[in-house]
Design a protein around this motif. Structure first.
Motif, mmCIF file in Angstrom:
data_model
loop_
_atom_site.group_PDB
_atom_site.id
_atom_site.type_symbol
_atom_site.label_atom_id
_atom_site.label_comp_id
_atom_site.label_asym_id
_atom_site.label_seq_id
_atom_site.Cartn_x
_atom_site.Cartn_y
_atom_site.Cartn_z
ATOM 1 N N ILE A 435 47.985 23.781 42.148
ATOM 2 C CA ILE A 435 47.781 24.779 43.212
ATOM 3 C C ILE A 435 48.581 26.042 42.921
ATOM 4 N N LEU A 439 47.138 29.839 42.370
ATOM 5 C CA LEU A 439 47.616 30.987 43.144
ATOM 6 C C LEU A 439 48.068 32.124 42.225
ATOM 7 N N ALA A 442 45.011 33.690 40.753
ATOM 8 C CA ALA A 442 44.355 34.581 41.717
ATOM 9 C C ALA A 442 45.114 35.901 41.830
ATOM 10 N N LEU A 443 46.444 35.810 41.832
ATOM 11 C CA LEU A 443 47.274 37.014 41.900
ATOM 12 C C LEU A 443 47.054 37.891 40.670
#
Length: 457
Positions: A435, A439, A442-443
């Motif tokens: 996860i 993240l 995605a950033l």
């Protein structure tokens, strides 16, 4: 549609366990012949016999493979790929010198009195090993043998302990020098040094996120990662700090020599890999672990791993050649260019999801040499920054080492853990780290400027 059917046939054969390089080669030959027969049948005279169609189609299909020697020759002359065996050799030599053991022992006792200290030291050591070796298997096995027993002895949560080791061991996929980045540099035809520079901040951000997660978990649930009592037999705190620095400085020096020479423009990645090999041998002499047998074993292992990579590359070259000949690349491009919403954002989201899902089942080398070459021309047409796109893929491929059921990092660790540690515990342990990686990915996709990278969205 022949190319698309060929793609899913190859994927199915990989899933049921056929060797990768031979699968790509065999599927390419079979579907190349099928494509040749279809081509002859399409333009054949009505009175042409089936036997003649099959014979002429076979000849037509095999004709394209006349160009394979030229493609293989271009691979042999690729100086970028020369860095692969040298970085592998450097990593194996360092693993055999006991560098990982020294780092883990020193830093484990240095941070042990802090909640989650051993887990944090495992992440830091994984970072140093990633920047000096880049060999995931060696890092995971070393930390599994040395760090896991210490964490289990002091009542660390099993899921947290195993997840930390697996995640830390995969940092070698994104932190330079990385074999993945070298391969992607070849596929994208961009300087590997540019990829190394661009990967530094995303890699360090991932390390910081791991440490922050461990600190939060250990302070919220104090029984998951308790502090380790001080060991008077190891001397004063100042002596432990000095010993830790003595163990860290050699690896830091090697990192500076290898990466510093690339970033400063003094050497190419291939030349710096040679510097790394020499540095690894000098470290083995310094630690008094140098021997002819050690060098021979490291060389043999390097040849085996490199042969596997290049065999896959040759099979993938044949595969991509037939895939292009059958028009599969045009079909994929048409599909990608007609995704709903913004073209570039839709393309990035779809490719990241596809690579993430494929990472559950197949290795990063196959994805790099089969999937990525299909995507590169589309990314070029969409004017997407190739360096940014390559780093996104590298971060995504790192996740493939952790995703059940076929994550290689999970297998490496399972091979060295005690019988009391169950596979399901390892699977549960890596989920928070997966996860975290998603993240950060995605950033990186939405705000690449934070990492000093320019996107074109």
């Amino acid at each position: 549609m022949i190319g698309i059917i060929m793609f899913f046939t190859a994927l199915f054969m990989l899933l049921i366990g056929f060797p990768v390089a031979f699968t790509f080669g065999a599927v390419s030959v079979v579907f190349g012949i099928i494509a040749g027969i279809v081509e002859i049948y399409r333009y054949a005279d009505p009175d042409m016999s089936l036997t003649s169609i099959l014979i002429d189609g076979f000849s037509e299909g095999m004709f394209m493979f006349d160009f394979m020697p030229h493609r293989i020759w271009s691979i042999m002359n690729n100086t970028i790929l020369m860095a692969v065996p040298m970085f592998i050799f450097m990593g194996i030599i360092l693993q055999k010198t006991g560098l990982a053991e020294r780092l883990l022992e020193s830093m484990g006792f240095l941070f042990g009195e802090v909640r989650g200290g051993v887990a944090i030291s495992t992440v830091l050591v994984g970072t140093l090993l990633a920047a000096s070796t880049g060999v995931v298997g060696a890092s995971v096995v070393a930390m599994g043998v040395i760090s896991l027993p210490v964490m289990l002895k002091y009542k660390y949560n099993t899921e947290l302990a195993t997840g930390t080791i697996c995640a830390s061991g995969t940092l070698g996929q994104i932190i330079p020098p990385s074999i993945v980045l070298i391969i992607l540099g070849d596929v994208f035809q961009v300087p590997v040094g540019d990829l190394f520079k661009a990967a530094v901040w995303p890699g360090l951000m991932l390390v910081a996120a791991y440490i922050l997660f461990i600190l939060i978990v250990s302070f919220v649930k104090k029984d998951m990662a308790p502090a380790i009592p001080a060991d008077p037999s190891r001397g004063s705190k100042s002596k432990q700090v000095v010993k830790a620095l003595i163990d860290i400085i050699p690896s830091l020096t090697l990192i500076i020599l290898v990466l510093g020479s690339i970033f400063a423009g003094v050497a190419t990645p291939t030349e710096s890999a040679a510097v790394g090999c020499l540095g690894a041998l000098l470290l083995s002499i310094m630690y008094k672990t140098f021997s002819n047998s050690t060098v021979k074993e490291a060389a043999l292992e390097s040849v085996k791993i490199t042969s596997m990579v290049f065999a896959i590359l040759i099979g993938a070259t044949a595969f991509s050649m037939v895939f292009t000949y059958t028009g599969g690349d045009q079909l994929v491009e048409h599909f990608m260019m007609n995704l709903p919403g913004d073209e570039k954002l839709g393309f990035i989201l779809f490719t990241m999801l596809a690579i993430f899902v494929l990472g559950f089942f197949i290795d990063f080398v196959e994805i790099s040499y089969i999937i990525v070459p299909i995507l590169v021309p589309i990314a070029t047409n969409l004017d997407i920054n190739p360096v940014w796109f390559a780093i996104l893929i590298a971060m995504n491929l790192q996740t493939s080492f952790l995703t059940p059921p076929f994550g290689f990092s999970l297998f490496y660790l399972k091979g060295v853990v005690p019988a009391t540690v169950r596979t399901i515990q390892i699977y549960k342990g890596v989920l928070p780290f997966i996860i975290i990686q998603i993240l950060i990915l995605a950033l990186l996709a939405l705000y690449p400027e934070i990492f000093g990278i320019q996107s074109t969205l």
